[in-house]
Design a protein around this motif. Structure first.
Motif, PDB file in Angstrom:
ATOM      1  N   ASP A 699       0.808  -1.217   0.000  1.00  0.00           N
ATOM      2  CA  ASP A 699       0.000   0.000   0.000  1.00  0.00           C
ATOM      3  C   ASP A 699       0.846   1.273   0.000  1.00  0.00           C
ATOM      4  N   ASN A 700       2.148   1.148   0.170  1.00  0.00           N
ATOM      5  CA  ASN A 700       3.009   2.316   0.336  1.00  0.00           C
ATOM      6  C   ASN A 700       4.045   2.440  -0.771  1.00  0.00           C
ATOM      7  N   ILE A 701       3.763   1.825  -1.892  1.00  0.00           N
ATOM      8  CA  ILE A 701       4.633   1.888  -3.071  1.00  0.00           C
ATOM      9  C   ILE A 701       3.734   1.716  -4.288  1.00  0.00           C
ATOM     10  N   PHE A 702       4.146   2.235  -5.424  1.00  0.00           N
ATOM     11  CA  PHE A 702       3.343   2.149  -6.654  1.00  0.00           C
ATOM     12  C   PHE A 702       4.078   1.256  -7.652  1.00  0.00           C
ATOM     13  N   ILE A 703       3.601   0.037  -7.793  1.00  0.00           N
ATOM     14  CA  ILE A 703       4.251  -0.958  -8.648  1.00  0.00           C
ATOM     15  C   ILE A 703       3.439  -1.138  -9.927  1.00  0.00           C
ATOM     16  N   PHE A 704       4.142  -1.228 -11.061  1.00  0.00           N
ATOM     17  CA  PHE A 704       3.482  -1.424 -12.347  1.00  0.00           C
ATOM     18  C   PHE A 704       4.362  -2.296 -13.231  1.00  0.00           C
ATOM     19  N   GLY A 705       3.815  -2.691 -14.350  1.00  0.00           N
ATOM     20  CA  GLY A 705       4.610  -3.267 -15.415  1.00  0.00           C
ATOM     21  C   GLY A 705       4.797  -4.765 -15.367  1.00  0.00           C
ATOM     22  N   LYS A 706       5.389  -5.255 -16.436  1.00  0.00           N
ATOM     23  CA  LYS A 706       5.669  -6.679 -16.587  1.00  0.00           C
ATOM     24  C   LYS A 706       6.753  -7.108 -15.609  1.00  0.00           C
ATOM     25  N   THR A 707       6.655  -8.347 -15.138  1.00  0.00           N
ATOM     26  CA  THR A 707       7.706  -8.922 -14.311  1.00  0.00           C
ATOM     27  C   THR A 707       8.839  -9.426 -15.202  1.00  0.00           C
ATOM     28  N   ALA A 708       9.964  -9.786 -14.582  1.00  0.00           N
ATOM     29  CA  ALA A 708      11.094 -10.313 -15.345  1.00  0.00           C
ATOM     30  C   ALA A 708      10.697 -11.586 -16.087  1.00  0.00           C
ATOM     31  N   ALA A 709       9.908 -12.444 -15.432  1.00  0.00           N
ATOM     32  CA  ALA A 709       9.468 -13.686 -16.079  1.00  0.00           C
ATOM     33  C   ALA A 709       8.558 -13.378 -17.266  1.00  0.00           C
ATOM     34  N   GLU A 710       7.680 -12.398 -17.109  1.00  0.00           N
ATOM     35  CA  GLU A 710       6.776 -12.039 -18.209  1.00  0.00           C
ATOM     36  C   GLU A 710       7.546 -11.437 -19.378  1.00  0.00           C
ATOM     37  N   VAL A 711       8.549 -10.638 -19.081  1.00  0.00           N
ATOM     38  CA  VAL A 711       9.380 -10.073 -20.143  1.00  0.00           C
ATOM     39  C   VAL A 711      10.054 -11.192 -20.930  1.00  0.00           C
ATOM     40  N   THR A 712      10.612 -12.165 -20.221  1.00  0.00           N
ATOM     41  CA  THR A 712      11.280 -13.288 -20.881  1.00  0.00           C
ATOM     42  C   THR A 712      10.300 -14.068 -21.752  1.00  0.00           C
ATOM     43  N   GLU A 713       9.102 -14.316 -21.213  1.00  0.00           N
ATOM     44  CA  GLU A 713       8.099 -15.074 -21.967  1.00  0.00           C
ATOM     45  C   GLU A 713       7.666 -14.324 -23.221  1.00  0.00           C
ATOM     46  N   MET A 714       7.488 -12.999 -23.104  1.00  0.00           N
ATOM     47  CA  MET A 714       7.081 -12.206 -24.268  1.00  0.00           C
ATOM     48  C   MET A 714       8.153 -12.223 -25.346  1.00  0.00           C
TER      49      MET A 714
END
Length: 826
Positions: A699-714
């Protein structure tokens, strides 16, 4: 306030009396007259700075000699830190804080009609580093001294830093960083500590009287390495360690016969060529000569350092038999990797050890820190270049590789493919893999964040992990709270002290107690007032350097780091352009006022990164001059980012941009510094962002985007950025404005290369893929910032949960897991 640590009297020496303001005033006036050579009434602020630094350096010298005596008496195992970079920053205020003299010196100067705030501005940042690698090394020296660990740093005394960055017509232009033009008041020149460093030549091999093969490296071209020592103080510990920097000198300064024949240039040619080795941090390697210079620079540094380490050890212990028990050497990245064959050369050729004994000693001494997962950043050197410049070392590397691959064959029978992957030699490219050399020659290899270490084990060094499952360990990076809060944010320091006491300054885990004040309205109000004051200071800096006005009532959004495609300053800019387009389309009334600051240097030869800098400046010119944006959106690129600028930017930032492509940032330390100063993070699940998220809570950080695993899969499935471009109208509009020359109507094709990089050439760093989620989460940022009490509460929670991200914790981990060193006894 910490008091000056007691220094045991040394026989026959009158120690410097700094116990009273009056004593300090007498010393300062004496240094002005006898050291600087100027009457006090005519002294400039710089003269006063030198006088104060000289006084403080004398106190540090006394404390260092006492530290050295304790090390010798206790026969302590010592760590030697080899790093090509040390981004130290200014030392004056930091050292006064460390030795407990800040208040007394401030009062003494005030009594003499001077102000420390004015005087310290005349100290130049030591230009010994470029980015996170050098800043980490500086933090580690601070933590070693603060916690009384026996340590010693080695580096190069660069006459010029990487470069001074100026922005001319929107472009980065590199100018010499002449930080030594007025000398360095902190250093001790050591003309008696010199070592020869050899290059080129040839090998002569023969059998000795005992029948063993003996190799002699002859007909070499020699350079002299001369030492300069810079003391590094610990906070309140009374312990001072040293950073020893090497400067290159010619073996012959001057050929009088050639000079007398009228050939003045050739007479000093050897001197000029030799001294180039310590001229510039990271000489450009876009040419063959530049590559040779960098290779020679790396070897110069490690050869001088190892010769010095062995000489120091033999003076204390008589011979090298106890070397692995008393000496530990940490290789900070691959730049010092040549230390492995150099140690072998010294043990074999100079000290007469046989191969087996020399190799056992070498592997018992070295450890290696890896800082990157990018293949292009893992150093390799052409075999032909090594053969020409360091023929003896190439011979040793071949032998190390042969014996290592024999072990691999035993461990992995019937798997010939693994030999090519593990070999120190890339046979296809005919290059030596320096990371492989460092791994094979070290007892331990460490990553610098949990994700980074995991990716090392599973990908970059997966075969080494299979070979030795215990070799790769994790030591998450950290920052020193003394520099990044106590010094740079004194008002926040005072608030924390009032709430929980001062112990957090040497044990950051104590900050956890500050979390309970997140719900205290009085503390929140004071915290918010401190942030406003820091924003005022940052706004003044931005306006002075760029002419752009930042309104402290707006959200201050900062991304400061090296300019690189994987750090994705371009993604940040796309968000700014999207906000601009919304304002232009009449949606400005609903947009949170935001001031976006970007800063950092691009490598001189990195064309696309330099184009991104220019694009940021061109976009800023349009946005900042559009009346519709006034009071709503501002964009500035701050030139020549360095430690001193960071000390203003970090405390004054609301939102910290940590938006690298997942799986590409090893750790990051800027993310830690910002959070420690109460900025909230917007970031990907990359590097230490993951551990920061776990520490502060989702709740105290703003996280977005693809994970490292998702980047590799893409990547494996075939990533198609054009599909994303065509499906997102806001993204398409922003990208088209870049590609069509909206910000450069006089040169519409200027940024076609940027357009092509994220579309035609495949968007290697997934800017397009993460854009929509980044925009979505930025909207969450705006929504949260509109609730100031909630935002401040989250900021306090961030500060309170940074206890695990101190360089003190990192050093304790190294000491326990890798170095096997213990603090000096008092």
């Amino acid at each position: 306030m910490q008091e000056t640590a007691t220094v045991q009297p040394m026989a026959g020496v009158d120690l410097i009396d700094v116990s009273t303001v009056e004593a300090i005033k007498r010393h300062l006036l004496s240094h002005l007259v006898h050291g600087v050579g100027v009457a006090p009434q005519y002294a400039s602020p710089r003269d006063w700075m030198v006088a104060v630094a000289t006084l403080v350096r004398g106190v540090l010298s006394e404390q260092y000699l006492e530290t050295a005596l304790r090390e010798r008496e206790q026969k302590a195992r010592r760590v030697y830190y080899l790093s090509l970079e040390y981004l130290m920053g200014r030392s004056l205020r930091k050292t006064l804080l460390d030795i407990g003299l800040l208040e007394r010196v401030e009062q003494a100067l005030t009594d003499l009609g001077q102000e420390l705030e004015d005087i310290q501005e005349h100290e130049y940042d030591a230009a010994l580093g470029n980015g996170g690698l050098g800043r980490l090394a500086a933090c580690f020296l601070d933590s070693l001294a603060t916690h009384s660990y026996p340590g010693f740093g080695y580096g190069i005394r660069y006459e010029f830093g990487m470069f001074t960055q100026r922005i001319e017509h929107g472009e980065q232009v590199e100018h010499p960083e002449t930080w030594l033009r007025h000398g360095n008041p902190w250093e001790f020149e050591r003309p008696s500590i010199i070592y020869p460093v050899r290059f080129r030549g040839r090998m002569m091999t023969f059998r000795g009287e005992d029948g063993r093969e003996v190799c002699r490296w002859i007909d070499t071209e020699d350079v002299i390495a001369m030492a300069y020592d810079v003391p590094v103080s610990g906070f309140g510990s009374g312990v001072v360690t040293k950073l020893r920097l090497w400067s290159a000198r010619a073996t012959r300064d001057f050929d009088l016969n050639i000079f007398n024949q009228g050939n003045y240039i050739d007479a000093v040619k050897a001197k000029t060529l030799s001294e180039n080795l310590s001229k510039v941090l990271y000489p450009a390697d876009t040419t063959l000569m530049g590559q040779e210079l960098r290779l020679m620079q790396e070897y110069f540094f490690v050869s001088a350092s190892l010769q010095d380490i062995l000489a120091r050890h033999t003076r204390t212990y008589g011979d090298l038999s106890a070397l692995p028990e008393k000496v530990c050497i940490q290789l900070n990245d691959t730049h010092p990797a040549l230390a492995v064959p150099e140690m072998m050369r010294l043990l074999l050729d100079q000290y007469g050890y046989d191969w087996a004994a020399a190799w056992a000693m070498t592997r018992g001494i070295f450890n290696y820190t890896n800082h990157t997962l990018l293949p292009e950043a893992l150093e390799t050197w052409p075999i032909a270049m090594l053969e020409q410049i360091l023929p003896r070392h190439l011979d040793i590397i071949y032998k190390i590789n042969y014996q290592f691959l024999q072990q691999v064959k035993v461990s992995f029978p019937g798997q010939p493919d693994i030999l090519g992957r593990l070999s120190l030699i890339d046979d296809g490219a005919r290059r030596v893999r320096m990371a492989h050399l460092a791994v094979v020659g070290s007892g331990h290899v460490n990553g610098v964040a949990a994700l980074h270490t995991d990716l090392m084990r599973r990908h970059v060094f997966a075969d080494f992990q299979r070979l030795d499952t215990d070799k790769i360990v994790n030591v998450t990076n950290g920052v020193t709270q003394r520099r990044w809060v106590v010094q740079s944010n004194p008002d926040l320091t005072a608030l924390i002290d009032d709430c929980i006491g001062p112990r957090w300054k040497t044990d950051l885990t104590e900050l956890k107690a500050f979390e309970r004040f997140a719900d205290d309205a009085g503390v929140r109000d004071r915290f918010a007032a401190i942030k406003r004051d820091n924003k005022q200071r940052l706004g003044a800096l931005v306006e002075a350097r760029t002419g752009v006005r930042f309104d402290p009532a707006a959200l201050f959004d900062s991304q400061v780091k090296r300019i690189h495609e994987y750090k994705r300053q371009l993604l940040n800019l796309l968000h700014v352009i999207t906000l601009y387009n919304r304002i232009r389309s009449g949606q400005g009334d609903g947009i949170l006022p935001r001031c976006v600051l970007i800063a950092g240097k691009s490598a001189p030869g990195y064309f696309l990164a330099k184009q991104i800098i220019r694009l940021i400046n061109d976009a800023a010119m349009v946005i900042n001059n559009d009346p519709a944006c006034k009071g709503r959106l501002s964009l500035a690129f701050l030139p020549n980012y360095n430690v001193s600028a960071a000390e203003v930017i970090i405390p004054g930032t609301d939102l910290s941009e940590q938006i690298s492509t997942a799986g590409m940032e090893a750790s990051g330390t800027g993310n830690m510094k910002f959070a420690l100063n109460g900025a909230l993070t917007i970031g990907t699940l990359d590097g230490a962002n993951i551990e920061i998220k776990d520490a502060v809570g989702d709740d105290n950080i703003f996280i977005f985007g693809k994970t490292a695993a998702e980047v590799t899969e893409m990547r494996m499935q075939g990533y198609r950025p054009w599909d994303i471009y065509n499906a997102d109208e806001e993204l398409r509009q922003a990208v088209d404005m870049i590609g069509s020359g909206y910000f450069t109507p006089d040169d519409p094709g200027r940024y076609r290369c940027v357009f092509d990089a994220i579309l035609t050439h495949g968007d290697h760093f997934f800017v397009m893929a993460d854009y929509a989620d980044y925009i979505r989460v930025q909207a969450q940022v705006e929504q949260t910032y509109r609730q100031p009490e909630d935002w401040t509460r989250k900021a306090i929670i961030n500060v309170a949960n940074m206890g695990g991200f101190s360089s003190d914790r990192s050093i304790h981990d190294y000491a326990r897991k890798i170095w096997r060193i213990t603090p000096l006894k008092r």
